[in-house]
Design an enzyme around this catalytic site. Structure first.
Site, PDB file in Angstrom:
ATOM      1  N   TYR A   1       4.067  69.366  29.758  1.00  0.00           N
ATOM      2  CA  TYR A   1       4.499  69.465  28.071  1.00  0.00           C
ATOM      3  C   TYR A   1       4.187  68.245  27.413  1.00  0.00           C
ATOM      4  CZ  TYR A   1       6.364  71.448  23.815  1.00  0.00           C
ATOM      5  OH  TYR A   1       6.519  71.955  22.276  1.00  0.00           O
TER       6      TYR A   1
ATOM      7  N   SER B   1       3.881  68.374  18.869  1.00  0.00           N
ATOM      8  CA  SER B   1       5.169  68.233  19.138  1.00  0.00           C
ATOM      9  C   SER B   1       5.571  66.855  19.081  1.00  0.00           C
ATOM     10  CB  SER B   1       5.791  68.613  20.678  1.00  0.00           C
ATOM     11  OG  SER B   1       6.928  68.618  20.609  1.00  0.00           O
TER      12      SER B   1
HETATM   13  P1  NAD Z   1       7.272  81.000  20.991  1.00  0.00           P
HETATM   14  O1  NAD Z   1       7.550  81.184  22.365  1.00  0.00           O
HETATM   15  O2  NAD Z   1       7.988  81.696  19.839  1.00  0.00           O
HETATM   16  O3  NAD Z   1       6.008  81.123  20.672  1.00  0.00           O
HETATM   17  C1  NAD Z   1       4.743  80.965  21.585  1.00  0.00           C
HETATM   18  C2  NAD Z   1       3.406  81.596  21.227  1.00  0.00           C
HETATM   19  O4  NAD Z   1       2.608  81.577  22.000  1.00  0.00           O
HETATM   20  C3  NAD Z   1       3.870  83.372  21.143  1.00  0.00           C
HETATM   21  O5  NAD Z   1       3.322  84.132  20.133  1.00  0.00           O
HETATM   22  C4  NAD Z   1       3.291  83.590  22.536  1.00  0.00           C
HETATM   23  O6  NAD Z   1       3.025  84.925  22.733  1.00  0.00           O
HETATM   24  C5  NAD Z   1       2.183  82.668  22.496  1.00  0.00           C
HETATM   25  N1  NAD Z   1       1.667  82.586  23.934  1.00  0.00           N
HETATM   26  C6  NAD Z   1       2.103  82.079  25.069  1.00  0.00           C
HETATM   27  N2  NAD Z   1       1.163  82.272  26.002  1.00  0.00           N
HETATM   28  C7  NAD Z   1       0.065  82.661  25.695  1.00  0.00           C
HETATM   29  C8  NAD Z   1      -1.333  82.901  26.104  1.00  0.00           C
HETATM   30  N3  NAD Z   1      -1.571  82.769  27.571  1.00  0.00           N
HETATM   31  N4  NAD Z   1      -1.980  83.356  25.222  1.00  0.00           N
HETATM   32  C9  NAD Z   1      -1.827  83.544  23.985  1.00  0.00           C
HETATM   33  N5  NAD Z   1      -0.863  83.176  23.195  1.00  0.00           N
HETATM   34  C10 NAD Z   1       0.259  82.945  24.325  1.00  0.00           C
HETATM   35  O7  NAD Z   1       7.365  79.484  20.610  1.00  0.00           O
HETATM   36  P2  NAD Z   1       7.452  78.423  19.573  1.00  0.00           P
HETATM   37  O8  NAD Z   1       8.679  77.437  19.440  1.00  0.00           O
HETATM   38  O9  NAD Z   1       7.314  79.260  18.275  1.00  0.00           O
HETATM   39  O10 NAD Z   1       6.155  77.394  20.035  1.00  0.00           O
HETATM   40  C11 NAD Z   1       4.762  77.450  19.013  1.00  0.00           C
HETATM   41  C12 NAD Z   1       4.450  76.119  19.409  1.00  0.00           C
HETATM   42  O11 NAD Z   1       5.077  75.109  18.818  1.00  0.00           O
HETATM   43  C13 NAD Z   1       4.119  75.813  20.750  1.00  0.00           C
HETATM   44  O12 NAD Z   1       2.853  75.096  20.926  1.00  0.00           O
HETATM   45  C14 NAD Z   1       5.228  74.804  21.111  1.00  0.00           C
HETATM   46  O13 NAD Z   1       4.896  73.760  21.825  1.00  0.00           O
HETATM   47  C15 NAD Z   1       5.266  74.121  19.570  1.00  0.00           C
HETATM   48  N6  NAD Z   1       6.706  73.568  19.398  1.00  0.00           N
HETATM   49  C16 NAD Z   1       7.765  74.293  19.318  1.00  0.00           C
HETATM   50  C17 NAD Z   1       9.021  73.732  18.974  1.00  0.00           C
HETATM   51  C18 NAD Z   1      10.308  74.325  19.026  1.00  0.00           C
HETATM   52  O14 NAD Z   1      11.378  73.471  19.050  1.00  0.00           O
HETATM   53  N7  NAD Z   1      10.402  75.565  18.995  1.00  0.00           N
HETATM   54  C19 NAD Z   1       9.061  72.247  19.089  1.00  0.00           C
HETATM   55  C20 NAD Z   1       7.865  71.313  18.766  1.00  0.00           C
HETATM   56  C21 NAD Z   1       6.728  72.266  19.150  1.00  0.00           C
END
Ligand code: NAD
Length: 257
Positions: A152, A139
């Protein structure tokens, strides 16, 4: 480029960025393993949809990334892991002196420890196959901090450090390890933060998105899950064979500030 014959395991991929990356890797020819901690018909349907669209093999395997043994078991059950995308992640926002310990523990376990377990399990498979790619979804918060996101920010800085270490341990092998550092991407993880921010700031949705959520993203646009997928495919390409131990920011200029 074709990833035909490669198997990709993407943790936390029944939603958001993980699903976007899985789709793009499958479109590039890889067989994909989707994962989350649930076991619903719709989870398996996502894999069927990807198979139908791309003609590659797509499976869904339930495993809870907060549990070390289930992380390792996911890789074992996948049977092969040429491309490992550590993407599962959760968020909780609170001042550090009020940060619930269970939330801290869950964020460190899911966002950081899971990548240790999956990487440890996948590297021997990559070595045996003679090729491998570790793609960690970190991130902008792996490179900079924000208040109220202690767990985080700690986990994401940690995974950037782990990425560098894995890269050095595999530097002489045809294996690379890199981290994608997204800014804000409109996924359920971000969508869930909008109502609270509307209440806190007394603003409508559009104003909260522009003035609060995207305040630090100079482009004033969300990045997309397709763009994350495209970067992951690039990191798996021959052009990226000498890119290892680094971060690629996809953040609309956030970390240039
Ligand atoms: P999201 O909530 O859509 O996806 C998160 C995923 O993780 C989902 O598929 C969820 O089921 C899974 N998950 C959660 N707990 C779990 C567990 N215990 N076991 C297995 N799977 C689990 O969110 P996202 O935004 O797609 O996030 C995905 C990654 O991207 C994360 O690591 C997040 O930190 C990172 N990220 C997101 C953003 C953003 O702006 N959306 C920015 C930077 C980084």
């Amino acid at each position: 480029m074709s990833l035909k014959g490669k198997t990709a395991v993407i943790t936390g991929s029944n939603s958001g960025i993980g699903l976007g990356i899985a789709r793009e890797l499958a479109r590039a020819g890889a067989d994909v393993v989707l994962n989350s901690f649930t076991d619903r018909d719709e989870d398996h349907r996502l894999a069927e949809e990807i198979s139908d669209e791309t003609g590659t093999r797509a499976r869904y395997i339930k495993a809870d990334m907060s549990k070390g043994d289930e992380c390792r078991d996911l890789i074992a059950r996948a049977g092969a892991c040429d491309i490992l995308v550590n993407n599962a992640g959760v968020q909780h926002v609170a001042p550090i002196d009020q940060f619930p310990q269970d939330k801290w523990d869950a964020i460190i376990a899911i966002n950081l420890n899971s990548a240790f377990h999956t990487t440890a399990a996948a590297l021997p498979m990559m070595r045996k196959a003679g090729w491998g790619r570790v793609v960690n979804v970190a991130s902008a918060h792996g490179l900079t901090a924000s208040p109220y996101k202690a767990a985080y920010v700690t986990a994401k800085h940690g995974i950037v450090g782990m990425t560098k270490t894995v890269a050095l341990e595999t530097a002489e092998e045809p294996i690379t390890a890199n981290a994608i550092c997204p800014g804000y991407v409109l996924t359920p993880l971000v969508e869930a933060q909008i109502p609270d921010q509307m209440k806190t700031h007394g603003m409508d949705r559009d104003t909260v998105v522009r003035e609060v959520i995207l305040a630090r993203q100079p482009s004033k646009q969300f990045a997309t899950v397709e763009q994350m997928g495209g970067v992951a495919v690039f990191l798996c390409s021959e052009a990226a064979a000498q890119i290892t131990g680094t971060t690629i920011s996809v953040d609309g200029g956030w970390t240039a500030l």
